[in-house]
Design a protein around this motif. Structure first.
Motif, PDB file in Angstrom:
ATOM      1  N   ILE A   9       0.836  -1.203   0.000  1.00 30.91           N
ATOM      2  CA  ILE A   9       0.000   0.000   0.000  1.00 30.91           C
ATOM      3  C   ILE A   9       0.870   1.251   0.000  1.00 30.91           C
ATOM      4  CG2 ILE A   9      -1.665   1.314   1.357  1.00 30.91           C
ATOM      5  CD1 ILE A   9      -2.850  -1.394   2.261  1.00 30.91           C
ATOM      6  N   VAL A  10       1.901   1.270   0.848  1.00 34.38           N
ATOM      7  CA  VAL A  10       2.798   2.432   0.915  1.00 34.38           C
ATOM      8  C   VAL A  10       3.517   2.626  -0.429  1.00 34.38           C
ATOM      9  CG1 VAL A  10       4.884   3.340   2.012  1.00 34.38           C
ATOM     10  CG2 VAL A  10       3.079   2.328   3.414  1.00 34.38           C
ATOM     11  N   SER A  11       3.992   1.547  -1.030  1.00 33.33           N
ATOM     12  CA  SER A  11       4.672   1.643  -2.332  1.00 33.33           C
ATOM     13  C   SER A  11       3.730   2.165  -3.404  1.00 33.33           C
ATOM     14  CB  SER A  11       5.201   0.274  -2.768  1.00 33.33           C
ATOM     15  OG  SER A  11       6.205  -0.159  -1.902  1.00 33.33           O
ATOM     16  N   THR A  12       2.499   1.706  -3.391  1.00 32.08           N
ATOM     17  CA  THR A  12       1.513   2.165  -4.370  1.00 32.08           C
ATOM     18  C   THR A  12       1.267   3.663  -4.217  1.00 32.08           C
ATOM     19  OG1 THR A  12       0.450  -0.003  -4.432  1.00 32.08           O
ATOM     20  CG2 THR A  12      -0.850   1.879  -5.211  1.00 32.08           C
ATOM     21  N   ILE A  13       1.113   4.129  -2.996  1.00 32.96           N
ATOM     22  CA  ILE A  13       0.881   5.552  -2.751  1.00 32.96           C
ATOM     23  C   ILE A  13       2.091   6.383  -3.178  1.00 32.96           C
ATOM     24  CG2 ILE A  13       0.540   7.292  -0.948  1.00 32.96           C
ATOM     25  CD1 ILE A  13      -1.225   5.188   0.506  1.00 32.96           C
ATOM     26  N   GLY A  20       2.605   9.542 -10.966  1.00 33.98           N
ATOM     27  CA  GLY A  20       1.308   9.983 -11.462  1.00 33.98           C
ATOM     28  C   GLY A  20       1.076  11.469 -11.302  1.00 33.98           C
ATOM     29  N   LEU A  21       1.780  12.100 -10.383  1.00 36.13           N
ATOM     30  CA  LEU A  21       1.599  13.527 -10.140  1.00 36.13           C
ATOM     31  C   LEU A  21       2.902  14.303 -10.329  1.00 36.13           C
ATOM     32  CD1 LEU A  21      -0.464  15.669  -9.235  1.00 36.13           C
ATOM     33  CD2 LEU A  21       0.258  15.232  -6.893  1.00 36.13           C
ATOM     34  N   GLY A  22       3.947  13.880  -9.631  1.00 44.68           N
ATOM     35  CA  GLY A  22       5.222  14.605  -9.666  1.00 44.68           C
ATOM     36  C   GLY A  22       5.867  14.637 -11.048  1.00 44.68           C
ATOM     37  N   TYR A  23       6.047  13.485 -11.661  1.00 45.26           N
ATOM     38  CA  TYR A  23       6.694  13.414 -12.977  1.00 45.26           C
ATOM     39  C   TYR A  23       5.942  14.235 -14.026  1.00 45.26           C
ATOM     40  CZ  TYR A  23       8.584  11.506 -17.298  1.00 45.26           C
ATOM     41  OH  TYR A  23       9.139  11.376 -18.547  1.00 45.26           O
ATOM     42  N   PRO A  24       4.619  14.077 -14.179  1.00 44.39           N
ATOM     43  CA  PRO A  24       3.916  14.908 -15.168  1.00 44.39           C
ATOM     44  C   PRO A  24       4.042  16.411 -14.902  1.00 44.39           C
ATOM     45  CG  PRO A  24       2.525  13.076 -14.510  1.00 44.39           C
ATOM     46  CD  PRO A  24       3.713  13.075 -13.601  1.00 44.39           C
ATOM     47  N   LEU A  25       4.017  16.816 -13.632  1.00 41.57           N
ATOM     48  CA  LEU A  25       4.164  18.239 -13.326  1.00 41.57           C
ATOM     49  C   LEU A  25       5.556  18.754 -13.694  1.00 41.57           C
ATOM     50  CD1 LEU A  25       2.270  18.552  -9.918  1.00 41.57           C
ATOM     51  CD2 LEU A  25       1.583  19.470 -12.143  1.00 41.57           C
ATOM     52  N   VAL A  26       6.586  17.978 -13.435  1.00 43.13           N
ATOM     53  CA  VAL A  26       7.953  18.378 -13.774  1.00 43.13           C
ATOM     54  C   VAL A  26       8.106  18.477 -15.292  1.00 43.13           C
ATOM     55  CG1 VAL A  26      10.363  17.610 -13.757  1.00 43.13           C
ATOM     56  CG2 VAL A  26       9.014  17.526 -11.665  1.00 43.13           C
TER      57      VAL A  26
END
Length: 193
Positions: A9-13, A20-26
């Motif tokens: 669960i921690v790895s998925t988050i 899913g969020l950081g890479y696309p924003l960068v």
């Protein structure tokens, strides 16, 4: 059992947030800084600031005073929501019928018997914004007649918009239809007294 599920669960988050969020924003930020025009769709605007198209997407031009693009198999033609080829095979009777009709129409409008391939074949996406220089020059007589301008003027505008292969060896020389049509309008306005 919870101790076995917790790392998953921690790895998925973590990976969801990072990839899913950081890479696309960068990547979006880098694109906006380095290539803002391309990152925002390469939108072309008229003098009043209205969007009239994109340099990256083909659109229909049917009037005789403009360069005509390749045929489009995207939806009813140049529909970006239906991008794709026709999926007709080389032996398809429907493809042969369409190519024959398109070739006859182009021959009638230009007076030329020999046609470049891209004059009658659709691109894989159906939204190709470019045509070959051969197809562009083939249309010069028709454009000049419709505009009442010398063929030399139309030829010079087309020549000024021929783009070479990427990095000098990737792809073929091409002419962007929208940008060349805008230049034809501008050249015609300058030629008028």
């Amino acid at each position: 059992m919870l101790s076995d599920i917790r790392p998953a669960i921690v790895s998925t988050i973590i990976f969801t947030l990072a990839l899913g969020l950081g890479y696309p924003l960068v990547i979006t930020g880098i694109a906006q800084l380095a290539f803002p025009w391309q990152a925002n769709g390469s939108l072309v605007r008229d003098a009043a600031g209205h969007v009239i198209g994109s340099a990256l997407l083909g659109q229909p031009f049917a009037k005789p005073q403009y360069l005509h693009p390749r045929p489009s198999a995207a939806g009813n033609g140049y529909d970006p929501t239906s991008s794709g080829g026709s999926n007709y095979g080389p032996l398809s009777a429907d493809l042969a019928k369409r190519v024959k009709a398109d070739a006859a129409a182009i021959r009638a409008s230009t007076g030329h018997e020999a046609l470049p391939d891209d004059a009658v074949t659709a691109s894989g996406s159906g939204l190709d914004p470019d045509i070959s220089p051969a197809y562009a020059y083939l249309q010069a007589d028709r454009i000049a007649r419709a505009r009442g301008e010398p063929v030399a003027l139309v030829d010079s505008v087309i020549a000024g918009h021929v783009q070479g292969p990427f990095l000098g060896f990737i792809g073929q020389p091409h002419v962007n239809v929208l940008m060349t049509n805008l230049a034809l309008d501008a050249a015609g306005a300058k030629a008028q007294p």
